[in-house]
Design an enzyme around this catalytic site. Structure first.
Site, PDB file in Angstrom:
ATOM      1  N   LYS A 238       0.847  -1.208   0.000  1.00 33.95           N
ATOM      2  CA  LYS A 238       0.000   0.000   0.000  1.00 33.95           C
ATOM      3  C   LYS A 238       0.881   1.257   0.000  1.00 33.95           C
ATOM      4  O   LYS A 238       0.596   2.230  -0.698  1.00 33.95           O
ATOM      5  CB  LYS A 238      -0.938   0.001   1.220  1.00 33.95           C
ATOM      6  CG  LYS A 238      -2.085  -0.987   1.090  1.00 33.95           C
ATOM      7  CD  LYS A 238      -2.883  -1.168   2.383  1.00 33.95           C
ATOM      8  CE  LYS A 238      -3.896  -2.310   2.221  1.00 33.95           C
ATOM      9  NZ  LYS A 238      -4.676  -2.595   3.424  1.00 33.95           N
TER      10      LYS A 238
ATOM     11  N   GLN B  14      -4.830  -1.614   9.856  1.00 36.33           N
ATOM     12  CA  GLN B  14      -4.728  -2.905   9.162  1.00 36.33           C
ATOM     13  C   GLN B  14      -5.254  -4.036  10.054  1.00 36.33           C
ATOM     14  O   GLN B  14      -4.875  -4.159  11.221  1.00 36.33           O
ATOM     15  CB  GLN B  14      -3.260  -3.161   8.758  1.00 36.33           C
ATOM     16  CG  GLN B  14      -3.035  -4.395   7.919  1.00 36.33           C
ATOM     17  CD  GLN B  14      -3.664  -4.326   6.519  1.00 36.33           C
ATOM     18  OE1 GLN B  14      -3.808  -3.256   5.940  1.00 36.33           O
ATOM     19  NE2 GLN B  14      -4.060  -5.463   5.984  1.00 36.33           N
TER      20      GLN B  14
ATOM     21  N   ASP C 275     -11.389   2.874   4.491  1.00 34.21           N
ATOM     22  CA  ASP C 275     -11.700   1.449   4.375  1.00 34.21           C
ATOM     23  C   ASP C 275     -13.208   1.229   4.281  1.00 34.21           C
ATOM     24  O   ASP C 275     -13.659   0.143   3.898  1.00 34.21           O
ATOM     25  CB  ASP C 275     -11.202   0.704   5.628  1.00 34.21           C
ATOM     26  CG  ASP C 275      -9.945  -0.105   5.380  1.00 34.21           C
ATOM     27  OD1 ASP C 275      -9.712  -0.508   4.229  1.00 34.21           O
ATOM     28  OD2 ASP C 275      -9.204  -0.333   6.360  1.00 34.21           O
TER      29      ASP C 275
END
Ligand code: GUN
Length: 291
Positions: free
Chosen positions: A55, A99, A122
């Site tokens: 990422k 994460q 997200d």
């Protein structure tokens, strides 16, 4: 039957280019700043470390800024909440992610609820998730967006088709089942959501026009479980041989030649998901500038 492989690397490249152009046009030139993604990583989960590295690399390639906070194994929930609060308040961060998975002593729900929905790129906060279910503009989870974009850009019609989703996770199964049935151009599919407690899954998969597999079991979906000509989307990223190789949830050998379209692993939904996170970050940055 000829199976067309849906190339996620190629499409991700095109979308990266589109995002770069938008960054230059909308932000760099006018406001002299570029979108900034924050990432909070906890512990030493090998897959998570690899995902986060990728990422960060994506951000660099595209001309976006990223900042990583890596908390050591065993960090307290309180410490993670403090870091989230800092990201929530930091005016330089446009959007950020925590994460997953988290260590067992950390309450995942508490973490999701503590993220500012406006920075939740997200799309996991209930405000965004609820808006998604109600057809209100919001951040949608990147993997679900990756699947929809893959279908749309390859001109694969989903209107009126029967989609079977395998897996009900918050990250993939549930959001994609909502979006595939949405009353919109990209939607209007009839969705069956199956999971680990669905008896005789084959009964459903054999009826499906489109199958989205996100169960985390290597080679789970076999050729004998599908209808000839069906469209197969493989979301699995399973580590094989000590993380050196990855394998999808689809048994490639038996599905290739029977499906009409198939997303390969690697090189299918994975690269598209990373690029969709960047797209959400760009939107978060634009939302703040337009305010
Ligand atoms: N772990 C696996 N997939 C994801 C994702 O899309 N977002 C976050 N935050 N963690 C993940």
């Amino acid at each position: 039957m000829t199976t067309k492989l849906l190339n996620g690397n190629q499409l991700a490249k095109e979308i990266r280019k589109e995002i770069s152009i938008k960054i230059e046009k909308n932000i760099l030139n006018k406001k002299k700043r570029i979108p900034h993604l924050g990432i909070i990583l906890t512990g030493t989960n090998h897959s998570s470390i690899t995902y986060v590295k990728n990422k960060i690399k994506e951000c660099k390639n595209i001309g976006m800024q990223s900042s990583l906070v890596h908390l050591p194994v065993g960090s307290l929930e309180k410490k993670l909440l403090e870091e989230i609060n800092k990201m929530n308040k930091n005016p330089l961060i446009d959007g950020f992610i925590v994460q997953f998975p988290l260590e067992k002593h950390i309450n995942q729900d508490k973490i999701i609820l503590s993220i500012n929905p406006k920075k939740d790129v997200d799309g996991f906060h209930p405000e965004n998730f609820g808006k998604m279910a109600l057809d209100i503009k919001a951040f949608f989870p990147a993997t679900a967006l990756a699947i929809l974009t893959m279908l749309e850009r390859n001109k694969i019609k989903i209107y009126g088709k029967h989609t079977v989703v395998i897996g009900r996770s918050r990250i993939v199964g549930r959001p994609i089942s909502i979006l595939m049935s949405k009353k919109s151009d990209i939607g209007n599919s009839t969705v069956t959501l199956t999971h680990s407690n669905t008896p005789n899954i084959e009964y459903y998969t054999k009826l499906a026009d489109i199958i989205i597999v996100a169960v985390g079991i290597p080679g789970f979906l076999k050729g004998k479980m599908i209808k000839k000509g069906s469209i197969i989307i493989d979301v699995g990223i399973n580590s094989i041989n000590n993380e050196k190789k990855i394998q999808g949830d689809v048994d490639f050998q038996s599905v290739y030649g029977k499906a009409s379209y198939l997303t390969p692993v690697p090189g299918g939904i994975g690269p598209m998901t990373r690029v969709m996170l960047l797209k959400n970050t760009l939107i978060a940055a634009l939302n703040r500038i337009e305010k």
